[in-house]
Write a protein that holds these residues in place. Structure first.
Motif, mmCIF file in Angstrom:
data_model
loop_
_atom_site.group_PDB
_atom_site.id
_atom_site.type_symbol
_atom_site.label_atom_id
_atom_site.label_comp_id
_atom_site.label_asym_id
_atom_site.label_seq_id
_atom_site.Cartn_x
_atom_site.Cartn_y
_atom_site.Cartn_z
ATOM 1 N N ASP A 73 0.811 -1.228 0.000
ATOM 2 C CA ASP A 73 0.000 0.000 0.000
ATOM 3 C C ASP A 73 0.839 1.271 0.000
ATOM 4 O O ASP A 73 0.445 2.283 -0.572
ATOM 5 C CB ASP A 73 -0.894 0.021 1.247
ATOM 6 N N VAL A 74 1.987 1.209 0.694
ATOM 7 C CA VAL A 74 2.855 2.387 0.812
ATOM 8 C C VAL A 74 4.283 1.970 0.514
ATOM 9 O O VAL A 74 4.772 0.993 1.089
ATOM 10 C CB VAL A 74 2.844 2.967 2.252
ATOM 11 N N ILE A 75 4.940 2.686 -0.364
ATOM 12 C CA ILE A 75 6.375 2.469 -0.566
ATOM 13 C C ILE A 75 7.115 3.678 -0.014
ATOM 14 O O ILE A 75 6.665 4.818 -0.195
ATOM 15 C CB ILE A 75 6.717 2.224 -2.061
ATOM 16 N N GLU A 83 16.628 9.254 -5.099
ATOM 17 C CA GLU A 83 17.408 8.590 -6.152
ATOM 18 C C GLU A 83 16.797 7.243 -6.529
ATOM 19 O O GLU A 83 16.788 6.857 -7.700
ATOM 20 C CB GLU A 83 18.861 8.401 -5.688
ATOM 21 N N GLU A 84 16.308 6.530 -5.527
ATOM 22 C CA GLU A 84 15.690 5.227 -5.787
ATOM 23 C C GLU A 84 14.391 5.385 -6.578
ATOM 24 O O GLU A 84 14.103 4.592 -7.481
ATOM 25 C CB GLU A 84 15.443 4.491 -4.467
ATOM 26 N N ALA A 85 13.624 6.421 -6.263
ATOM 27 C CA ALA A 85 12.378 6.675 -7.014
ATOM 28 C C ALA A 85 12.704 6.979 -8.472
ATOM 29 O O ALA A 85 12.001 6.534 -9.392
ATOM 30 C CB ALA A 85 11.610 7.838 -6.386
ATOM 31 N N ARG A 86 13.784 7.746 -8.672
ATOM 32 C CA ARG A 86 14.188 8.078 -10.046
ATOM 33 C C ARG A 86 14.678 6.828 -10.776
ATOM 34 O O ARG A 86 14.366 6.616 -11.945
ATOM 35 C CB ARG A 86 15.273 9.162 -10.017
ATOM 36 N N VAL A 133 7.349 14.164 -9.114
ATOM 37 C CA VAL A 133 5.889 14.124 -9.326
ATOM 38 C C VAL A 133 5.551 13.020 -10.330
ATOM 39 O O VAL A 133 4.646 12.201 -10.105
ATOM 40 C CB VAL A 133 5.373 15.483 -9.835
ATOM 41 N N LYS A 134 6.301 12.993 -11.434
ATOM 42 C CA LYS A 134 6.069 11.948 -12.444
ATOM 43 C C LYS A 134 6.470 10.571 -11.908
ATOM 44 O O LYS A 134 5.793 9.570 -12.177
ATOM 45 C CB LYS A 134 6.878 12.257 -13.703
ATOM 46 N N ALA A 135 7.577 10.521 -11.180
ATOM 47 C CA ALA A 135 8.027 9.243 -10.609
ATOM 48 C C ALA A 135 6.949 8.675 -9.682
ATOM 49 O O ALA A 135 6.609 7.486 -9.765
ATOM 50 C CB ALA A 135 9.340 9.437 -9.858
ATOM 51 N N ALA A 136 6.400 9.535 -8.831
ATOM 52 C CA ALA A 136 5.389 9.068 -7.877
ATOM 53 C C ALA A 136 4.136 8.587 -8.600
ATOM 54 O O ALA A 136 3.505 7.602 -8.185
ATOM 55 C CB ALA A 136 5.044 10.184 -6.888
ATOM 56 N N ALA A 137 3.775 9.248 -9.687
ATOM 57 C CA ALA A 137 2.601 8.825 -10.461
ATOM 58 C C ALA A 137 2.845 7.439 -11.076
ATOM 59 O O ALA A 137 1.967 6.565 -11.055
ATOM 60 C CB ALA A 137 2.288 9.852 -11.549
ATOM 61 N N LYS A 138 4.050 7.225 -11.601
ATOM 62 C CA LYS A 138 4.375 5.920 -12.194
ATOM 63 C C LYS A 138 4.374 4.816 -11.136
ATOM 64 O O LYS A 138 3.898 3.706 -11.387
ATOM 65 C CB LYS A 138 5.773 5.982 -12.836
ATOM 66 N N GLY A 150 1.331 -0.325 -8.143
ATOM 67 C CA GLY A 150 0.652 -0.968 -7.020
ATOM 68 C C GLY A 150 0.328 -0.062 -5.853
ATOM 69 O O GLY A 150 -0.842 0.108 -5.510
ATOM 70 N N PRO A 151 1.351 0.541 -5.208
ATOM 71 C CA PRO A 151 1.095 1.285 -3.964
ATOM 72 C C PRO A 151 0.183 2.494 -4.165
ATOM 73 O O PRO A 151 0.364 3.257 -5.114
ATOM 74 C CB PRO A 151 2.484 1.751 -3.515
ATOM 75 N N ARG A 152 -0.748 2.651 -3.236
ATOM 76 C CA ARG A 152 -1.631 3.829 -3.300
ATOM 77 C C ARG A 152 -0.916 5.080 -2.809
ATOM 78 O O ARG A 152 -1.314 6.202 -3.130
ATOM 79 C CB ARG A 152 -2.852 3.607 -2.391
ATOM 80 N N TYR A 153 0.062 4.854 -1.947
ATOM 81 C CA TYR A 153 0.803 5.971 -1.352
ATOM 82 C C TYR A 153 2.291 5.825 -1.653
ATOM 83 O O TYR A 153 2.833 4.723 -1.563
ATOM 84 C CB TYR A 153 0.616 5.995 0.167
ATOM 85 N N VAL A 154 2.913 6.933 -1.992
ATOM 86 C CA VAL A 154 4.350 6.933 -2.242
ATOM 87 C C VAL A 154 5.001 7.963 -1.312
ATOM 88 O O VAL A 154 4.631 9.144 -1.330
ATOM 89 C CB VAL A 154 4.671 7.283 -3.714
ATOM 90 N N VAL A 155 5.935 7.501 -0.486
ATOM 91 C CA VAL A 155 6.693 8.398 0.383
ATOM 92 C C VAL A 155 8.110 8.480 -0.172
ATOM 93 O O VAL A 155 8.770 7.457 -0.350
ATOM 94 C CB VAL A 155 6.734 7.878 1.837
ATOM 95 N N ILE A 156 8.535 9.686 -0.498
ATOM 96 C CA ILE A 156 9.896 9.873 -0.998
ATOM 97 C C ILE A 156 10.711 10.586 0.084
ATOM 98 O O ILE A 156 10.420 11.727 0.457
ATOM 99 C CB ILE A 156 9.911 10.625 -2.343
ATOM 100 N N LYS A 157 11.717 9.868 0.575
ATOM 101 C CA LYS A 157 12.553 10.375 1.665
ATOM 102 C C LYS A 157 13.727 11.144 1.063
ATOM 103 O O LYS A 157 14.397 10.644 0.165
ATOM 104 C CB LYS A 157 13.088 9.202 2.499
#
Lengths: 308, 308
Positions: free
Chosen positions: A169-171, A176-179, A188-193, A198-205
């Motif tokens: 549900d949440v990553i 850098e890992e999101a990219r 913004v685009k990375a989180a949409a992809k 799968g995950p409904r929520y994306v947390v980028i640290k």
């Protein structure tokens, strides 16, 4: 009172920063996650593995913090996972000096019977097959499954990782890992992809630059608290994840507004973690200093603008 | 209605980013500052210098935006300052391909008579002696003097720079520059040291990671808006400074709470700047889209946590 199940490493760390150096001290993702989560009023268990060299005082520490360690396996004759790293003057960059998997190489996670109905599952950074095994052992679909992972698994076990990402549900990963995962520079685009994976929520640290929470077309930003002293960043990401998951297990509410609060709780606890080596600071936190710092978080981004 | 005096470069830029490339286009610190500040209801003048090659349409643009250019000197037979740079995939890193000072080499700023009583003076990044000359020409001590500078002046003209820093109210520099100026890694400690050098307020710009405002022992953080497209970062810092100074000139209030608002206004305008090459986007801004984006800024960091 919600139940939180944590899977992740329990380890020895040896750390060098510009400000000092440690021998082997308590470390590991599940350790930081568990200690942070223990700030909340929840039932919490760690699934992990250590060797016979793991000191009893560390096991006792978990028990004192009301963390169930019945599935923290101690392997007779085995040695505990060991990591050693050195931070540069820019604390955002570190070199790994040693990684000895030891008992982690054959880790087969067993979810305790009384946590097969956990509300929240926090999958710490590990081989995706181990993470998947934990998901498969759950009797009921947890209300929320949170995943941490890293570029190493993207490089070496992408197929297995994508299977896990499809189930959660949440990553929670860094920028850098999101990219890398999406081949998109824009977060913004990375989180949409990633949401399409799968995950409904994306947390980028983003470490000292804070954390972003994405959900559908909404975004929330939690700053990191600017600190007088940043001593050792080790475990800050896991402490963040522990605070995030611990708060959600306690509040049993997985709305976007409540995930915002969870991100703030995670950031608040992480801000303590970096003030001392390893777990030193977050072992001793009391509720009052945590609440006082929360007030500073509230002030940090507060402004009022009335548009004409 | 407050008066804002801007000193800084007016230039040609040639820019290459991963997304495209430009010929010589309108650039320069004072250009971005002025265009951003023109969003506010103020009297505004630019003190700068260009060559005879500088197109009339650019001069007309300033005039259309109600920017007084009576002290924007056009040097007969001279060539306009020219900068060329290339951004890498990581837009936080850029190489300078060319710097031709041209008429800037002999720039002697003359403050217009009707701006010697300006409320706010915005000193764009330039040789500190030029910045000091502007301060010395003011008849009344301005309510607020804001300084931008860069590592180049710290390396080559530190003594002159420190004299300017001793005379101003707000310094706006990036995180690396703050660390270089103070030899402190912690931005909290760096900001405290800088306040002892003169400025009451320290703004630390962190690009895509937002901006921090320090005053005494208080700190405020303004995030950068996460954007779908970041096209060209050129001028974002100057646009930020222009929005900051323009808002303060309009509101004529230099309390900490109002400087917070100024930081948000600056961040809001900077978020437009990066969406197109050079000044393209901020030339055409209308009030409505600026206000709409401000609503997104308000949402970005809003949360409610009630502590037990």
């Amino acid at each position: 009172m919600g139940k939180l199940l944590i899977v992740g490493t329990v380890a020895f760390d040896a750390i060098e920063t510009p400000f000092g150096k440690t021998d082997k001290i308590l470390g590991g993702a599940a350790t930081f996650i568990g200690l942070a989560a223990s700030q909340f009023n929840i039932d919490c268990a760690i699934v992990s593995v250590v060797g016979e060299d793991f000191p009893k005082k560390y096991l006792d520490l978990f028990t004192q913090k009301n963390i169930d360690i019945s599935s923290l396996k101690v392997v007779k004759g085995g040695k505990t996972f060991y990591w050693s790293g050195k931070y540069h003057n820019d604390l955002n960059v570190r070199d790994t000096l040693a990684t000895e998997l030891n008992v982690l190489a054959d880790f087969n996670p067993i979810v305790p019977e009384n946590f097969k109905d956990a509300d929240v599952v926090m999958l710490g950074n590990l081989h995706p097959n181990i993470q998947m095994s934990v998901i498969n052992q759950m009797e009921d679909r947890p209300k929320l499954i949170v995943l941490d992972t890293m570029n190493y698994w993207m490089d070496h076990t992408l197929k297995e990782l994508m299977t896990v990402i499809g189930q959660i549900d949440v990553i929670a990963i860094n920028d850098e890992e999101a990219r890398q995962l999406t081949e998109e520079y824009s977060l913004v685009k990375a989180a949409a992809k990633i949401q399409k994976m799968g995950p409904r929520y994306v947390v980028i640290k983003k470490g000292e630059h804070g954390a972003l929470l994405f959900h559908k077309n909404k975004v929330f930003f939690a700053p990191a608290l600017p600190l007088d002293e940043v001593f050792d960043p080790t475990g800050a990401g896991d402490t963040f994840a522990g605070g995030f998951a611990g708060y959600l297990a306690e509040s049993e509410n997985i709305s976007f507004n409540n995930l915002k609060r969870a991100v703030i709780h995670g950031s608040n606890l992480a801000s303590f973690c970096v003030e001392r080596f390893g777990t030193e600071r977050i072992q001793q936190l009391d509720r009052e200093e945590v609440n006082q710092r929360m007030d500073r978080f509230k002030e940090l981004t507060k402004f009022d603008i009335k548009l004409k």
